[in-house]
Design an enzyme around this catalytic site. Structure first.
Site, PDB file in Angstrom:
ATOM      1  N   GLU A 180      -3.273   7.578  14.251  1.00  0.00           N
ATOM      2  CA  GLU A 180      -4.007   6.331  14.016  1.00  0.00           C
ATOM      3  C   GLU A 180      -4.397   5.535  15.259  1.00  0.00           C
ATOM      4  O   GLU A 180      -3.930   4.423  15.467  1.00  0.00           O
ATOM      5  CB  GLU A 180      -3.219   5.459  13.024  1.00  0.00           C
ATOM      6  CG  GLU A 180      -2.952   6.223  11.742  1.00  0.00           C
ATOM      7  CD  GLU A 180      -2.275   5.417  10.621  1.00  0.00           C
ATOM      8  OE1 GLU A 180      -1.975   4.232  10.845  1.00  0.00           O
ATOM      9  OE2 GLU A 180      -2.082   5.979   9.541  1.00  0.00           O
ATOM     10  N   GLU A 311      -1.604  11.476   5.356  1.00  0.00           N
ATOM     11  CA  GLU A 311      -0.582  10.480   5.020  1.00  0.00           C
ATOM     12  C   GLU A 311      -1.007   9.780   3.737  1.00  0.00           C
ATOM     13  O   GLU A 311      -2.158   9.344   3.621  1.00  0.00           O
ATOM     14  CB  GLU A 311      -0.456   9.390   6.101  1.00  0.00           C
ATOM     15  CG  GLU A 311       0.320   9.784   7.318  1.00  0.00           C
ATOM     16  CD  GLU A 311       0.593   8.575   8.237  1.00  0.00           C
ATOM     17  OE1 GLU A 311       0.546   7.416   7.756  1.00  0.00           O
ATOM     18  OE2 GLU A 311       0.838   8.807   9.426  1.00  0.00           O
TER      19      GLU A 311
END
Ligand SMILES: *[C@@H]1O[C@H](CO)[C@@H](O)[C@H](O)[C@H]1NC(C)=O
Length: 369
Positions: A180, A311
């Site tokens: 991320e 995720e």
């Protein structure tokens, strides 16, 4: 006769040791289309699992996670390595990387981790860095992102030696460069190039950890690492996990910052591109946003590369339970599903993994390494 036997062996070896690769937009292993199913470990001791003798101290707690994942029917795992340089790689006082770790166990730690995964037929995707939190007060990761000389020291002194040491390992699924990056991107930057323009990310949440980086720098950071990996191991797969597809598609009025074009533009290294994409997805206040993978098919993003949903969890699952989530990812054209995360919520997530383990329409899940 002897000569014939030698030829036969040479011809058979590559078949017996097939690695995960991509063919026609699908993951393939041992001649079969494979769907990646599993979860994020993602750490046992955050930033302290590898290097400096740490792996041997943590291994007894980690190995059962491979076993449980395999028993549930999973075939792959995302496992985090450096985070923000808490213990690895080894840096000098000026922020240059001088080795994989200080005590010289890192390379064998990585190899032993993969040997352990292989015992349970689990492919590991080591995730190198994390930008979802800002704990970089020592400016180690920051130096690598902003200063090309520091980045090159990481490639030469740590990344290439690591890649070379585990090159061709059957349990190595691929390299995930960062978790991320959007956590530390500056949103709402105007630029004539859509690669660097982040106005579409205004109010998207990007920059939640700290608004620190321009795409020019972040994309060079990825382009150079991907090129270093592929130069060292031409069969290696490379990916990176985005917080939300918003930064990774040209559809929905967004910009795909991680296209081959943008990565090469920022870093200049031809080989430095991703083999597959990886979306993370969490609902917000019970609802999916308009680009969430749980409301779309993989083809809706117009990417022409496999997409793993890397995720997700039931807790922010837009009202879906974990079984529905794994089934949705499997049934909508994605190439893999890794839930978050196996240590904290493994019992829940292994139910989802078990629910799809025998499916075949979008690739087989059981593998033999
Ligand atoms: C666009 O971004 C590049 C790379 O960061 C930079 O060199 C250039 O000056 C930017 N253009 C504008 C108009 O800000």
């Amino acid at each position: 006769m002897k000569i014939a036997c030698v030829f036969l062996l040479v011809a058979l070896v590559p078949l017996a040791s097939s690695r995960l690769h991509i063919n026609n937009g699908h993951f393939v292993l041992n001649g079969q289309r494979v769907f990646l199913s599993g979860g994020n470990l993602p750490w046992m001791s955050y930033g302290y699992d590898f290097g400096d003798g740490q792996w041997q101290r943590n291994k007894d707690r980690i190995e059962p996670q491979f076993k449980k994942l395999h028993e549930a029917g999973g075939n792959s795992m995302r496992f985090w390595i450096h985070m923000q340089g808490e213990t690895t790689p080894a840096f000098n006082d000026q922020g240059f990387v001088i080795g994989p770790d200080k005590q010289g166990t890192m390379l064998d730690d990585m190899k032993d981790m993969l040997d352990t995964a292989k015992k349970y037929n689990i492919l590991v995707f080591p995730c190198l860095w994390n930008a979802a939190v800002n704990q970089d007060s020592h400016n180690r990761l920051n130096g690598l992102i902003k200063d090309p000389h520091k980045l090159q020291s990481y490639l030469d002194k740590a990344l290439k030696p690591m890649v070379n040491h585990v090159k061709g390992h059957p349990a190595l699924g691929g390299w995930d460069l960062m978790n991320e990056p959007e956590g530390m991107m500056i949103p709402d930057v105007h630029n004539e190039s859509s690669c660097y323009d982040t106005t579409a990310l205004k109010n998207s949440g990007a920059g939640w950890a700290e608004k620190k980086y321009l795409y020019k720098d972040m994309l060079r950071f990825f382009n150079w690492q991907a090129a270093a990996i592929k130069t060292t191991d031409s069969g290696a797969l490379v990916t990176m996990g985005v917080w939300n597809p918003k930064s990774n598609t040209d559809h929905f009025n967004m910009n795909n910052h991680y296209s081959d074009f943008c990565l090469r533009k920022a870093g200049g290294r031809q080989k430095g591109v991703f083999d597959f994409y990886q979306f993370h997805s969490y609902s917000w206040q019970g609802k999916w946003d308009e680009v969430a993978p749980f409301t779309h098919k993989a083809s809706d993003y117009g990417l022409h590369k496999p997409i793993v949903v890397g995720e997700f969890w039931e807790q922010d699952g837009g009202g879906m339970d974990i079984i529905e989530m794994f089934k949705y990812v499997y049934n909508n054209g994605y190439a893999g599903a890794w839930s978050w995360h196996l240590v904290q919520r493994g019992d829940n997530q292994r139910k989802g993994i078990a629910a799809i383990k025998d499916k075949t329409s979008n690739g087989k899940i059981p593998i033999s390494l």
